[in-house]
Design an enzyme around this catalytic site. Structure first.
Site, short mmCIF file in Angstrom:
data_model
loop_
_atom_site.label_atom_id
_atom_site.label_comp_id
_atom_site.label_asym_id
_atom_site.label_seq_id
_atom_site.Cartn_x
_atom_site.Cartn_y
_atom_site.Cartn_z
N THR A 96 -12.82 -28.58 24.33
CA THR A 96 -11.87 -27.46 24.42
C THR A 96 -10.47 -28.03 24.28
O THR A 96 -10.03 -28.82 25.13
CB THR A 96 -11.98 -26.75 25.79
OG1 THR A 96 -13.30 -26.25 25.95
CG2 THR A 96 -10.99 -25.59 25.88
N LYS A 171 -12.19 -19.34 22.45
CA LYS A 171 -12.44 -19.97 23.75
C LYS A 171 -11.25 -19.76 24.70
O LYS A 171 -11.40 -19.39 25.87
CB LYS A 171 -12.70 -21.47 23.52
CG LYS A 171 -12.68 -22.34 24.75
CD LYS A 171 -13.93 -22.24 25.57
CE LYS A 171 -13.81 -23.02 26.86
NZ LYS A 171 -14.96 -22.93 27.71
N LYS A 246 -6.73 -25.99 33.05
CA LYS A 246 -6.57 -26.60 31.71
C LYS A 246 -6.59 -25.50 30.64
O LYS A 246 -5.74 -25.45 29.76
CB LYS A 246 -7.71 -27.61 31.47
CG LYS A 246 -7.73 -28.14 30.05
CD LYS A 246 -8.99 -28.90 29.70
CE LYS A 246 -9.08 -29.08 28.19
NZ LYS A 246 -10.24 -29.80 27.74
#
Ligand code: NAD
Length: 297
Positions: A96, A171, A246
């Site tokens: 990611t 995402k 994050k």
């Protein structure tokens, strides 16, 4: 069966690599942490200390790394995968990371006529172990079609999202929504309790009414209503607050890059930053309810 090189054998990468191995592929693993590599080799995989040599005989390289900076260092530059890849190598990055890095890396690969996809995942360590991850995939359609046979082994749901970087875009947007919805769900349960309404009763009503969402019905932030949720296991992750932060930070970088207004995303980011500042970001992200209850010290 294919020769697979797998870089980044952490909490996610190791079980993903193991599933490829179990399906009969030959898997060579690389990680800075030797014990992770040993688990793979003990199960019949191979190890390497010379990635650029190993990839000469590989069909596909899969990376599962912590950050965009590390992805850049592994893919780009004279010692990087792209410069040293043989013509037919297929590249799959499942880390990611920020959309910009994904697009820069893809561009560099495509300039060398290499097939590449960004294919971040949802589903966590449980999904990685069970081989049921959701992959959100960006890249040329041909590269997606070639990558799918490997993604099918590691995942249950493989979705083509369009051109390079779109997997990361999906995402980041999904996880920004997840962070916001978890905080909203936690606020509602906390307020309900303070008003004298017990959690199960509120769950029974709201989960069949318009407040229903995944954060409530699959991952309820209070113990009781959803037995499998981390709330029943002292908020052991699951998906840690650190990883949620994050992804929220990535969403805010992307929002600023595209001048998109995301006030709730910004607020969610600062709420998870509070958890980080308290040194409690190893708890599951549903533990945000403990912050609201002033129980995180
Ligand atoms: P992790 O920290 O457990 O694993 C990362 C691994 O990469 C480590 O073993 C580390 O030693 C290795 N590594 C770092 N730099 C390297 C390098 N230059 N070369 C080779 N190996 C290197 O992280 P994770 O939980 O496995 O997550 C990996 C990625 O998946 C991250 O981008 C994360 O955001 C994403 N992700 C994680 C989850 C989750 O629940 N853990 C869920 C979805 C997505």
């Amino acid at each position: 069966m294919a020769e697979v090189t797998f870089i980044g054998l952490g909490n996610m990468g190791l079980p993903m690599a193991m599933n490829l191995l179990k399906s009969g592929h030959s898997v060579t693993g690389f990680d800075l942490a030797e014990d992770q590599v040993k688990t793979l080799t003990d199960a019949g995989g191979k190890s390497t200390n010379d990635i650029n040599h190993t990839i000469q005989n590989s069909d596909v390289v899969i990376t599962m790394l912590p950050s965009g900076k590390i992805v850049r260092s592994v893919y780009l530059g004279d010692e990087g995968l792209i410069e040293n890849a043989p013509d037919n190598l297929l590249l799959i990055d499942s880390s990611t990371i920020d959309v910009e890095t994904a697009r820069d890396v893809s561009k560099a690969a495509e300039q060398k006529n290499l097939r590449i996809v960004d294919a971040p995942v949802s589903g966590g360590v449980g999904g990685a172990q069970a081989g049921t991850l959701t992959f959100m995939v960006g890249g040329e359609k041909k590269a997606f079609d070639n990558a799918k046979e490997y993604l099918d082994i590691m995942g249950g749901n493989i979705i083509y999202a369009g051109l390079s970087g779109n997997g990361q875009a999906a995402k980041i947007c999904n996880n920004m929504l997840l962070g916001i919805s978890m905080i909203g769900t936690a606020e509602a349960f906390n307020l309900a309790e303070n008003l004298g309404l017990d959690a199960q009763t509120f769950f029974d009503i709201s989960s069949t009414a318009s407040g229903q969402c995944w954060s409530m019905t699959s991952y309820c932030p209070v113990p009781g209503p959803v037995p499998s949720s981390p709330a029943n296991n002292n908020y052991k992750p699951g998906f840690s607050s650190a990883l949620m932060l994050k992804d929220l930070r990535l969403s805010q970088e992307a929002a600023s890059m595209t001048t998109s207004s995301t006030p709730l995303g910004a607020n969610a980011t600062s709420i998870y930053e509070e958890i980080e500042n308290l040194g409690q970001d190893s708890i599951d992200f549903s533990g945000v309810i403990k912050l609201l209850q002033n129980k995180l010290k």
